[in-house]
Design an enzyme around this catalytic site. Structure first.
Site, PDB file in Angstrom:
ATOM      1  N   GLN A 222       0.889  -1.208   0.108  1.00  0.00           N
ATOM      2  CA  GLN A 222      -0.062  -0.076  -0.063  1.00  0.00           C
ATOM      3  C   GLN A 222       0.685   1.386  -0.040  1.00  0.00           C
ATOM      4  O   GLN A 222       0.413   2.434   0.042  1.00  0.00           O
ATOM      5  CB  GLN A 222      -1.014   0.108   1.176  1.00  0.00           C
ATOM      6  CG  GLN A 222      -1.733  -1.153   1.342  1.00  0.00           C
ATOM      7  CD  GLN A 222      -2.521  -1.219   2.615  1.00  0.00           C
ATOM      8  OE1 GLN A 222      -3.532  -0.416   3.110  1.00  0.00           O
ATOM      9  NE2 GLN A 222      -1.824  -2.160   3.561  1.00  0.00           N
ATOM     10  N   ASN A 223       2.158   1.040   0.169  1.00  0.00           N
ATOM     11  CA  ASN A 223       3.014   2.122   0.228  1.00  0.00           C
ATOM     12  C   ASN A 223       3.584   2.518  -1.231  1.00  0.00           C
ATOM     13  O   ASN A 223       3.647   1.998  -1.971  1.00  0.00           O
ATOM     14  CB  ASN A 223       4.309   1.733   1.157  1.00  0.00           C
ATOM     15  CG  ASN A 223       3.878   1.411   2.512  1.00  0.00           C
ATOM     16  OD1 ASN A 223       2.766   1.921   2.957  1.00  0.00           O
ATOM     17  ND2 ASN A 223       4.701   0.341   3.208  1.00  0.00           N
ATOM     18  N   ILE A 224       3.802   3.967  -1.325  1.00  0.00           N
ATOM     19  CA  ILE A 224       4.075   4.468  -2.561  1.00  0.00           C
ATOM     20  C   ILE A 224       5.635   4.834  -2.304  1.00  0.00           C
ATOM     21  O   ILE A 224       5.852   5.648  -3.636  1.00  0.00           O
ATOM     22  CB  ILE A 224       3.120   5.740  -2.868  1.00  0.00           C
ATOM     23  CG1 ILE A 224       3.359   6.654  -1.873  1.00  0.00           C
ATOM     24  CG2 ILE A 224       1.802   5.282  -2.926  1.00  0.00           C
ATOM     25  CD1 ILE A 224       2.602   8.196  -1.992  1.00  0.00           C
ATOM     26  N   ASP A 225       6.336   4.473  -1.684  1.00  0.00           N
ATOM     27  CA  ASP A 225       7.594   5.079  -1.497  1.00  0.00           C
ATOM     28  C   ASP A 225       8.853   4.193  -2.383  1.00  0.00           C
ATOM     29  O   ASP A 225       9.971   4.623  -2.253  1.00  0.00           O
ATOM     30  CB  ASP A 225       7.996   5.196  -0.074  1.00  0.00           C
ATOM     31  CG  ASP A 225       7.830   4.025   0.573  1.00  0.00           C
ATOM     32  OD1 ASP A 225       8.214   2.764   0.063  1.00  0.00           O
ATOM     33  OD2 ASP A 225       7.311   4.143   1.772  1.00  0.00           O
TER      34      ASP A 225
ATOM     35  N   HIS B 116      -1.435   1.408  -4.489  1.00  0.00           N
ATOM     36  CA  HIS B 116      -1.743   2.907  -4.508  1.00  0.00           C
ATOM     37  C   HIS B 116      -0.778   3.702  -5.305  1.00  0.00           C
ATOM     38  O   HIS B 116      -0.570   4.929  -5.380  1.00  0.00           O
ATOM     39  CB  HIS B 116      -1.543   3.419  -3.161  1.00  0.00           C
ATOM     40  CG  HIS B 116      -2.602   2.779  -2.186  1.00  0.00           C
ATOM     41  ND1 HIS B 116      -2.699   2.953  -0.803  1.00  0.00           N
ATOM     42  CD2 HIS B 116      -4.020   2.285  -2.479  1.00  0.00           C
ATOM     43  CE1 HIS B 116      -3.841   2.306  -0.369  1.00  0.00           C
ATOM     44  NE2 HIS B 116      -4.466   1.781  -1.360  1.00  0.00           N
TER      45      HIS B 116
ATOM     46  N   CYS C  81       2.079  12.018 -17.457  1.00  0.00           N
ATOM     47  CA  CYS C  81       1.456  13.203 -17.791  1.00  0.00           C
ATOM     48  C   CYS C  81      -0.106  13.056 -17.968  1.00  0.00           C
ATOM     49  O   CYS C  81      -0.789  11.935 -18.389  1.00  0.00           O
ATOM     50  CB  CYS C  81       1.913  13.189 -19.390  1.00  0.00           C
ATOM     51  SG  CYS C  81       1.274  14.728 -20.244  1.00  0.00           S
TER      52      CYS C  81
ATOM     53  N   GLY D 292       2.751  -4.435   9.080  1.00  0.00           N
ATOM     54  CA  GLY D 292       2.610  -3.025   9.104  1.00  0.00           C
ATOM     55  C   GLY D 292       1.408  -2.367   8.776  1.00  0.00           C
ATOM     56  O   GLY D 292       1.256  -1.327   8.370  1.00  0.00           O
ATOM     57  N   THR D 293       0.229  -3.022   8.703  1.00  0.00           N
ATOM     58  CA  THR D 293      -0.952  -2.543   8.457  1.00  0.00           C
ATOM     59  C   THR D 293      -2.086  -3.042   9.368  1.00  0.00           C
ATOM     60  O   THR D 293      -2.228  -4.211   9.755  1.00  0.00           O
ATOM     61  CB  THR D 293      -1.362  -2.999   6.956  1.00  0.00           C
ATOM     62  OG1 THR D 293      -2.454  -2.615   6.424  1.00  0.00           O
ATOM     63  CG2 THR D 293      -1.202  -4.490   6.427  1.00  0.00           C
TER      64      THR D 293
ATOM     65  N   ALA E 200       8.226  -4.098  12.601  1.00  0.00           N
ATOM     66  CA  ALA E 200       8.335  -4.731  11.346  1.00  0.00           C
ATOM     67  C   ALA E 200       9.719  -5.164  11.019  1.00  0.00           C
ATOM     68  O   ALA E 200       9.825  -6.327  10.733  1.00  0.00           O
ATOM     69  CB  ALA E 200       7.808  -3.855  10.179  1.00  0.00           C
TER      70      ALA E 200
HETATM   71 ZN    ZN Z   1       2.525  14.997 -22.171  1.00  0.00          ZN
END
Ligand code: ZN
Length: 249
Positions: A102-105, A120, A128, A189-190, A234
């Protein structure tokens, strides 16, 4: 000899065909990334409205100046911790098929994980809003306010989901497949509070998957669907688990 829970979890992993990791904010927190929710969460300090899709399109400069502060100045320096590393090691040993996060890092990939389904999205990528071109984040890309597509000059958006957006199709499809195919989920961790991500382990459980849970405190999963609860941080628990698995190989 009575086995402790880490030994039991290691045995379960070694005797399974398809093990999948499922990670949440608690894993990133140990790399210094604060959670969004809860006490000391980012939404105590920032207005979550900046990540509302409609707000973003009508106020791209405002939205982008906060996005830069949170996700690129502040998060940019985070490094993978022992939980990320343990998952990458298990995959490397052929004992883990994938990580659903679920992390975006991007920290699972930075730790060496190869198969990562990003429920996510990912903050290290840009898309773009006009021509769908993709870019890796760079200082050059971030220079403009708002950042513009080098190809067509339109507004760029970080490639993670904003409020009002649906789960990326590919990640969702693969996560559901994992919930159908895995014999073990390691949920780390959730707390199980963010829908629809939280439903994936539940779906797995309904298909007969065993759940190993790693959390510092009991979650919505504990006592409901968790088979083996490893209570603790964790990084610490996942390192113990990976070490135990290596001892038994
Ligand atoms: Zn573009």
């Amino acid at each position: 000899m009575v086995q402790n829970n880490v030994q039991k979890a290691a045995d379960l992993i070694l005797h399974s065909e398809h093990v999948t990791g499922f990670t949440g904010a608690g894993v990133s927190v140990e790399s210094g990334i604060p959670p969004f929710r809860g006490e000391d969460g980012l939404w105590e300090k920032y207005d979550p409205g900046i990540l509302d899709l409609d707000f973003f399109y009508s106020n791209p400069e405002k939205s982008w100046s906060v996005i830069k502060e949170i996700f690129y100045e502040f998060f940019g320096k985070a490094k993978p911790n022992n939980a990320h590393k343990a998952l990458a090691e298990l995959e490397d040993m052929g004992l883990l098929k994938s990580v659903i996060t679920q992390n975006i890092d991007n920290l699972h990939q930075e730790a060496g994980s190869q198969v990562v389904y990003e429920f996510h999205g990912n903050s290290k990528k840009m898309v773009c809003t006009n021509c769908d071109s993709n870019y890796d984040v760079s200082n050059e890309i971030l220079r403009g306010n708002p950042p513009k597509c080098p190809q067509c000059g339109s507004l760029l958006k970080p490639d993670f989901i904003f409020f009002g957006e649906t789960i990326p199709e590919y990640a969702y499809k693969k996560s559901v497949e994992e919930a159908q195919n895995a014999d073990v989920f390691i949920v780390i961790g959730t707390m199980g509070e963010v829908v629809p991500a939280s439903l994936i382990p539940q779906m797995a459980k309904e298909n007969g998957t065993k759940i190993i849970e790693v959390n510092p405190t009991p979650s919505l999963y504990t006592g409901q669907m968790t088979d083996i609860f490893l209570q603790g941080r964790a990084g610490e628990k996942m390192k113990e688990l990976a070490d135990q698995v290596k001892l038994k190989i």
